[in-house]
Design a protein around this motif. Structure first.
Motif, short mmCIF file in Angstrom:
data_model
loop_
_atom_site.label_atom_id
_atom_site.label_comp_id
_atom_site.label_asym_id
_atom_site.label_seq_id
_atom_site.Cartn_x
_atom_site.Cartn_y
_atom_site.Cartn_z
N PHE A 292 0.83 -1.20 0.00
CA PHE A 292 0.00 0.00 0.00
C PHE A 292 0.87 1.25 0.00
O PHE A 292 1.95 1.27 0.58
N ARG A 293 0.35 2.28 -0.64
CA ARG A 293 0.92 3.62 -0.53
C ARG A 293 -0.07 4.42 0.32
O ARG A 293 -1.24 4.55 -0.01
N TYR A 294 0.44 4.94 1.44
CA TYR A 294 -0.40 5.63 2.41
C TYR A 294 -0.32 7.14 2.19
O TYR A 294 0.74 7.76 2.36
N ASP A 295 -1.44 7.74 1.85
CA ASP A 295 -1.51 9.17 1.61
C ASP A 295 -1.42 9.94 2.93
O ASP A 295 -2.09 9.59 3.91
N MET A 296 -0.61 10.99 2.97
CA MET A 296 -0.50 11.91 4.10
C MET A 296 -0.42 11.16 5.43
O MET A 296 -1.15 11.45 6.39
N ALA A 297 0.50 10.22 5.49
CA ALA A 297 0.59 9.34 6.66
C ALA A 297 0.94 10.08 7.94
O ALA A 297 0.54 9.66 9.04
N GLU A 298 1.66 11.21 7.83
CA GLU A 298 2.07 11.89 9.05
C GLU A 298 0.92 12.65 9.71
O GLU A 298 1.09 13.19 10.80
N MET A 299 -0.24 12.70 9.06
CA MET A 299 -1.41 13.31 9.69
C MET A 299 -2.16 12.31 10.55
O MET A 299 -3.21 12.64 11.13
N VAL A 300 -1.62 11.10 10.63
CA VAL A 300 -2.21 10.02 11.44
C VAL A 300 -1.14 9.56 12.42
O VAL A 300 0.03 9.41 12.05
N PRO A 301 -1.48 9.33 13.70
CA PRO A 301 -0.45 9.00 14.70
C PRO A 301 0.27 7.69 14.40
O PRO A 301 -0.32 6.73 13.90
N TYR A 302 1.58 7.67 14.71
CA TYR A 302 2.37 6.48 14.37
C TYR A 302 1.98 5.26 15.19
O TYR A 302 2.25 4.14 14.80
N GLU A 303 1.30 5.45 16.32
CA GLU A 303 0.81 4.29 17.06
C GLU A 303 -0.20 3.50 16.23
O GLU A 303 -0.21 2.26 16.27
N PHE A 304 -1.05 4.22 15.49
CA PHE A 304 -1.98 3.52 14.61
C PHE A 304 -1.23 2.72 13.56
O PHE A 304 -1.60 1.58 13.24
N TRP A 305 -0.17 3.31 13.01
CA TRP A 305 0.58 2.59 11.97
C TRP A 305 1.22 1.33 12.53
O TRP A 305 1.29 0.30 11.86
N SER A 306 1.71 1.39 13.76
CA SER A 306 2.23 0.19 14.42
C SER A 306 1.15 -0.89 14.45
O SER A 306 1.40 -2.06 14.13
N TYR A 307 -0.06 -0.48 14.83
CA TYR A 307 -1.19 -1.39 14.93
C TYR A 307 -1.55 -2.00 13.57
O TYR A 307 -1.65 -3.24 13.43
N MET A 308 -1.69 -1.16 12.54
CA MET A 308 -2.14 -1.66 11.24
C MET A 308 -1.03 -2.37 10.48
O MET A 308 -1.23 -3.45 9.93
N ASN A 309 0.16 -1.76 10.44
CA ASN A 309 1.23 -2.36 9.64
C ASN A 309 1.67 -3.70 10.20
O ASN A 309 2.00 -4.62 9.44
N SER A 310 1.68 -3.84 11.51
CA SER A 310 2.06 -5.13 12.08
C SER A 310 1.02 -6.19 11.75
O SER A 310 1.35 -7.36 11.52
N ALA A 311 -0.26 -5.78 11.69
CA ALA A 311 -1.32 -6.73 11.31
C ALA A 311 -1.15 -7.17 9.86
O ALA A 311 -1.31 -8.35 9.52
N ILE A 312 -0.79 -6.23 8.98
CA ILE A 312 -0.56 -6.57 7.57
C ILE A 312 0.63 -7.51 7.44
O ILE A 312 0.57 -8.52 6.72
N LYS A 313 1.71 -7.19 8.14
CA LYS A 313 2.94 -7.99 8.03
C LYS A 313 2.75 -9.41 8.58
O LYS A 313 3.43 -10.34 8.14
N MET A 314 1.83 -9.57 9.50
CA MET A 314 1.57 -10.92 10.00
C MET A 314 0.87 -11.77 8.94
O MET A 314 0.96 -12.99 8.95
N LYS A 315 0.17 -11.12 8.02
CA LYS A 315 -0.47 -11.82 6.91
C LYS A 315 0.49 -11.97 5.72
O LYS A 315 0.49 -12.98 5.03
N ASN A 316 1.27 -10.92 5.47
CA ASN A 316 2.22 -10.93 4.35
C ASN A 316 3.51 -10.25 4.81
O ASN A 316 3.62 -9.03 4.74
N PRO A 317 4.48 -11.03 5.27
CA PRO A 317 5.73 -10.43 5.79
C PRO A 317 6.47 -9.58 4.77
O PRO A 317 7.25 -8.71 5.16
N ASN A 318 6.23 -9.81 3.49
CA ASN A 318 6.93 -9.07 2.44
C ASN A 318 6.10 -7.93 1.86
O ASN A 318 6.45 -7.37 0.82
N ALA A 319 5.01 -7.56 2.54
CA ALA A 319 4.19 -6.45 2.06
C ALA A 319 5.05 -5.19 1.92
O ALA A 319 5.93 -4.93 2.74
N PHE A 320 4.78 -4.42 0.87
CA PHE A 320 5.52 -3.20 0.55
C PHE A 320 4.69 -2.02 1.07
O PHE A 320 3.65 -1.70 0.50
#
Length: 598
Positions: A292-320
């Motif tokens: 995924f390409r995340y639009d304006m990611a810095e307008m969203v707290p990085y704690e959320f990204w930890s939550y979502m990106n780790s969930a994605i990586k558990m499904k696909n460790p090589n996700a871009f």
């Protein structure tokens, strides 16, 4: 902390395509033209031949921009799709960053809108068959003013469906509200929706009561015309005063693995918007989307990204996972705490290269940027074109595609990070179409338009470059040679050393526009020389300092340096008393990648 993932032994090259425009053969380009007048590309235009040609260009990933169903001004009511109000749509084709249904795709892109999701799934399969990975957009900071999920999976509720609209903020509300005030469409003396064309819904009104905060954070019930008024901001549990209303990551958690981040969130109570976007990402991951390409990611707290990106990586460790972040002070937080793979290197490398080619800066500070980012340089994606920026070949940027060539060599070879190319860049597209809402220097993302240089390469769907001029063919060959070289060069994933200090003010003929550096691995030693000047040929004896000669373990003697982009210009490297030198003649806007043959 290792900067390089163990599962990526070579460069990644991302080819961004604006999906709506890629296959459009129509050359009318009427300002504010309708889809019938100006045409539109389809998923099916990405044929096996087209994908093979993209792959052969030296590409590993395709970013299909504008796939999620966003607001647009076209009537699809017979397919059960609600119309969008032109008063809150930018352009006629609409912004891809005003998504109105995350569980389906843009009906404009389908031959049969009733089967639009199936057509995109088929494109995913074709892309994978071609040996390419698929990236799409997710825009967590904001959604379309009118969000209508027509094909939600069982149990999925639309954004805002369960909000308490009587208060400005509540943690599990999806939006922020302005209680007691109705939304008002912004007004302007110069702008009219659809360029003033008549439309039953274009009446200067849009029903929204109470008004919501606008996507860029405006808290006005009547936002300004330059605000992101077509969107509304998502609430991630950040209170209006900026404090955080959710669990925080423990001190030092940036050092933790993706699995440890995933485990951390399993017993935590998080805001509703977090869950909604995580489920959206996992929905597309399950369909075979590789990143995924995340639009304006810095307008969203990085704690959320930890939550979502780790969930994605558990499904696909090589996700871009690529994020649009423009604050260098926050880069490491979004990489280490937010678990982003890559961020835009826009405000440093991109901006400096633009200054250099416009004569506003010497190239030497590029090395300072590279060294300053050394610990995270692998994560800083390089680009010269994308949908937001002025085209590289436009008069507002480099002026000609040829002047952009040394910039492209630096962008692609200075680091281990991925390289991104925007479709049409490789054939010199200058973005000089006035689409209506979108103006020249950028290829419009809001209008139905054609992309002239790209259309000549597309050649009516043959994708063979049959209509390109000779200079455009030569330019594409340059890109193909460069990108494929970076894919197969071990030095591209190796070390960097600036050669400016050893040559600046010490070497006769080493003009201000010259920029050189070394890249190497255990198996390959490279010297890269670029001439940013478009008028001056430079002849000089390039010095390779003793410390680098020692690192390369070169003994006194002569070595051939073989040029890798066209293999037509070899030079001699002479090492004497532990120092190296080589006579170089470099023409305007020319670059060399020399490999030391030892």
């Amino acid at each position: 902390m290792s900067a390089k993932p163990v599962d990526q032994p070579k460069k990644a090259v991302v080819y961004q395509v604006f999906t709506r425009l890629f296959g459009n053969k129509n050359t009318t380009n009427k300002p504010w033209g309708t889809i019938a007048e100006n045409g539109v590309g389809k998923f099916n235009d990405f044929t096996d031949v087209a994908l093979r040609e993209i792959k052969d260009l030296g590409v590993t990933h395709i970013w299909y921009t504008g796939v999620p169903h966003h607001a647009l001004v076209n009537d699809y009511t017979k397919f059960g799709i609600s119309n969008d109000d032109p008063d809150v749509v930018k352009g006629r084709a609409g912004s891809p960053y005003a998504v109105k249904d995350y569980y389906n795709v843009n009906p404009d892109l389908a031959v049969n809108p009733a089967k639009r999701l199936e057509e995109f799934e088929a494109l995913i399969a074709r892309t994978h068959k071609a040996g390419l990975k698929v990236i799409i957009d997710i825009v967590p900071n904001h959604i379309a003013r009118k969000y209508v999920g027509k094909t939600n999976p069982p149990g999925v509720r639309d954004f805002g469906a369960d909000d308490d609209t009587s208060v400005e903020y509540k943690r599990d509300n999806n939006f922020y509200y302005i209680p007691g005030q109705a939304f008002q469409v912004p007004t302007s003396d110069t702008y009219k929706p659809l360029g003033g064309a008549k439309n039953l819904l274009a009446d200067g009104k849009f029903p929204e009561n109470p008004a919501k905060w606008t996507g860029n954070g405006s808290r006005k019930a009547k936002p300004e015309i330059d605000d992101w008024y077509e969107t509304v901001k998502i609430n991630y549990g950040v209170r209006p005063d900026g404090t955080k209303d959710f669990p925080l990551l423990p001190e030092g958690f940036g050092e933790k693995s993706v699995k440890e981040h995933f485990d951390f969130w399993q017993d935590k109570d998080v805001p509703n918007s977090w869950k909604k976007f995580r489920d959206i990402a996992l929905y597309w991951t399950a369909k075979g989307v590789d990143g995924f390409r995340y639009d304006m990611a810095e307008m969203v707290p990085y704690e959320f990204w930890s939550y979502m990106n780790s969930a994605i990586k558990m499904k696909n460790p090589n996700a871009f996972l690529l994020a649009e972040v423009y604050n260098p002070k926050e880069y490491r937080n979004y990489i280490h705490l937010g678990k982003m793979d890559y961020l835009y290197d826009k405000v440093e490398t991109y901006d400096k290269l633009k200054e250099v080619i416009q004569g506003k800066s010497l190239p030497d500070p590029i090395s300072d940027i590279q060294n300053g980012l050394a610990d995270i340089e692998h994560h800083m994606l390089h680009f010269l074109d994308n949908h937001d920026e002025q085209r590289l070949a436009s008069p507002e940027f480099a002026g000609t595609p040829e002047k952009g060539k040394p910039l492209m060599v630096v962008s692609a070879t200075i680091g281990t990070s991925p390289t991104m190319v925007y479709f049409g860049q490789e054939v010199g597209e200058a973005g000089n179409i006035d689409g209506g809402f979108g103006k020249r220097s950028r290829t419009s993302i809001f209008d139905y338009v054609g992309v002239p240089n790209h259309q000549r390469w597309m050649n009516g769907g043959k994708f063979d470059g049959g209509q390109l001029t000779q200079s455009e063919k030569d330019l594409r060959s340059f890109y193909k040679s460069l990108l494929n070289f970076t894919l197969h060069s071990s030095a591209m994933m190796g070390k960097f050393q600036d050669l400016q200090q050893a040559n600046r003010d010490k070497t006769d003929g080493y003009s201000e526009g010259i920029y050189s550096y070394a890249r190497w691995s255990d198996k390959q030693k490279l010297v890269v020389v670029n001439n940013f000047s478009w008028v001056t040929t430079s002849t000089f004896r390039l010095k390779i300092p003793a410390d680098l000669i020692a690192k390369w373990n070169l003994k006194d003697g002569n070595y051939v340096m073989r040029e890798q982009l066209n293999n037509q210009y070899n030079v001699l490297l002479t090492v004497a008393n532990g120092e190296g030198s080589s006579l170089i003649v470099v023409n305007p806007s020319e670059s060399y990648i020399f490999q030391v043959m030892d």
